[in-house]
Motif scaffolding. Structure first.
Motif, PDB file in Angstrom:
ATOM      1  N   GLN A 114     -45.872   0.068  34.305  1.00 46.55           N
ATOM      2  CA  GLN A 114     -45.186  -1.170  33.916  1.00 46.55           C
ATOM      3  C   GLN A 114     -45.767  -1.735  32.622  1.00 46.55           C
ATOM      4  N   LEU A 173     -42.122  -2.741  31.101  1.00 47.56           N
ATOM      5  CA  LEU A 173     -40.934  -2.775  31.948  1.00 47.56           C
ATOM      6  C   LEU A 173     -40.716  -4.166  32.530  1.00 47.56           C
ATOM      7  N   HIS A 195     -39.005  -2.043  36.632  1.00 49.11           N
ATOM      8  CA  HIS A 195     -40.210  -1.566  37.314  1.00 49.11           C
ATOM      9  C   HIS A 195     -39.904  -1.238  38.768  1.00 49.11           C
ATOM     10  N   VAL A 250     -39.555   5.880  30.576  1.00 44.12           N
ATOM     11  CA  VAL A 250     -39.297   5.513  31.954  1.00 44.12           C
ATOM     12  C   VAL A 250     -38.140   6.284  32.571  1.00 44.12           C
TER      13      VAL A 250
END
Length: 419
Positions: free
Chosen positions: A41, A46, A51, A102
């Motif tokens: 995170q 994020l 997240h 991500v």
């Protein structure tokens, strides 16, 4: 003409251990993200929503895997499906460890989740089909034991890798490639389930195939049993309590001790009592363990509720550990074994898929709504709700659940009226 000799108990045990290692990877992959999620995170900046989505991505894959997993297990066979589970785990581990951003991580974890969902169908089913009746519970239950063992090893692995530098999180996720590769190679050496081979031979009988659909009145009893055991498994609150143990402990004022209690205390309790459940399952039987687990659930959850209502917070950790022990001996030891036993050969994969999907969809829903539940209601009422559901489980066990201990699979079919 001489008949083919039956495999020795030692060989059956080895094949069962190999296939049950899918459970180890399941437990490891599910929990290992806990050591990396905060770093991820921060590293990728994020939002809370992204997240949460990234952390839960494996769970979404698990739900999908549990829906589709029955098809390859029936179409290609038990052994090829277990091999592909290993491939999915291996791809997920390597990709997660190397993820540059991500969305790559989300896709990689989703692939691992597919492997988890499919493994909850193929592995217990395979073990149940190759096991002699008198050892079937213990052997099929090794899948659950390996799940719990994988969870403990993941916590330990995260702890050992936590201080190796800024890329520690990559090693935490990527190290799963080692057991994944070992599992994949071992699966190449196990035989196909003889029951699946017989089912394929008999599939040429078109009249038999067309007369025995899964969603039929004939299979209503095993369908209901599979759905309800998975439903009650999650309505005990097990996943919510496992995932949010720190939050629960913080409500009691323990604060800094919460992470230790979760990762060490809960993990070891779960492992020890899962072993106890496997030792008992072929001695006392599935129904008896569900009785023991139900009474343990009701007592521990009821005491938790009382502790929160009366602010006797000191007993909450002990109640949580007792709850974990009750789950491990009862539902945890029984669920995957029982679902694999109550369906006929031709529909066992579909039945396992139904039970697995029910388990995971309620796990996802409870994990999603539990934080809102403890925010909207006093914690005591949340535990009262879970306790009430376990009273209903006790009634269900008393009225509907048959004992399958030591009973050949064909005789179980007759017992349920589907022979």
């Amino acid at each position: 003409m001489s008949s083919t000799p039956s495999p020795s108990v030692a060989r059956i045990f080895y094949w069962s251990v190999v296939s049950a290692l899918a459970g180890f990877l399941f437990g490891f992959d599910t929990v290992v993200i806990s050591g990396a999620e905060k770093t991820i995170q921060t590293l990728w900046k994020l939002s809370d929503a992204m997240h949460g989505f990234a952390t839960a991505s494996a769970l979404y894959g698990t739900v999908i895997g549990s829906v589709i997993g029955g098809w390859p297990t029936d179409r290609w066979g038990r052994k090829p499906t277990l091999i592909w589970v290993g491939v999915l785990y291996l791809i997920s581990a390597v990709w997660s460890g190397l993820a540059p951003e991500v969305w790559s991580l989300i896709i990689a974890r989703f692939i691992g989740g597919l492997g988890i969902g499919i493994s909850t169908i193929a592995a217990p089913l395979y073990i149940a089909e190759i096991s002699p009746p008198e050892h079937r519970g213990r052997l099929a239950g090794m899948f659950q034991f390996n799940i719990v063992f994988g969870i403990v090893v993941a916590f330990l692995s995260n702890y050992l890798l936590g201080g190796i530098g800024e890329n520690a999180w990559r090693w935490m996720l990527g190290v799963a490639a080692v057991p994944s590769l070992i599992y994949l190679l071992l699966c190449l050496g196990i035989p196909e389930s003889p029951r699946w081979l017989l089912t394929r031979e008999n599939a040429s009988d078109a009249s038999t195939v067309s007369a025995q659909g899964f969603w039929s009145r004939r299979l209503r009893v095993p369908i209901l049993l599979a759905f309800l055991i998975a439903f009650f498994n999650q309505l005990s609150g097990i996943n919510a309590i496992l995932y949010f143990a720190p939050r629960i402990f913080e409500l009691t004022g323990l604060g800094a001790k919460a992470a230790l209690l979760q990762s060490v205390g809960i993990g070891i309790t779960n492992l020890v009592f899962t072993f106890v459940g496997l030792w008992l399952i072929d001695r006392l039987g599935r129904r008896t363990l569900l009785y023991i687990g139900s009474f343990g659930y009701i007592a521990s959850l009821g005491l938790c509720a009382w502790a929160f209502f009366t602010q006797h917070f000191a007993i909450v950790p002990a109640c949580i550990f007792a709850f974990i022990a009750a789950h491990a001996v009862g539902q945890g030891a029984v669920i995957w074994v029982f679902i694999a036993e109550v369906f006929p050969d031709k529909h066992r994969a579909e039945g396992q898929s139904l039970g697995s999907f029910t388990h995971w969809i309620f796990a996802a829903l409870l994990t999603t709504f539990f934080p809102k539940m403890v925010s909207a209601f006093p914690p005591g009422w949340v535990f009262v709700f879970f306790c009430g559901m376990m009273v209903l489980q006790l009634v269900w066990v008393r009225l509907m659940v048959p004992e399958t201990k030591g009973v050949p699979l064909e005789d179980i079919e007759k017992q349920l009226g589907i022979g």
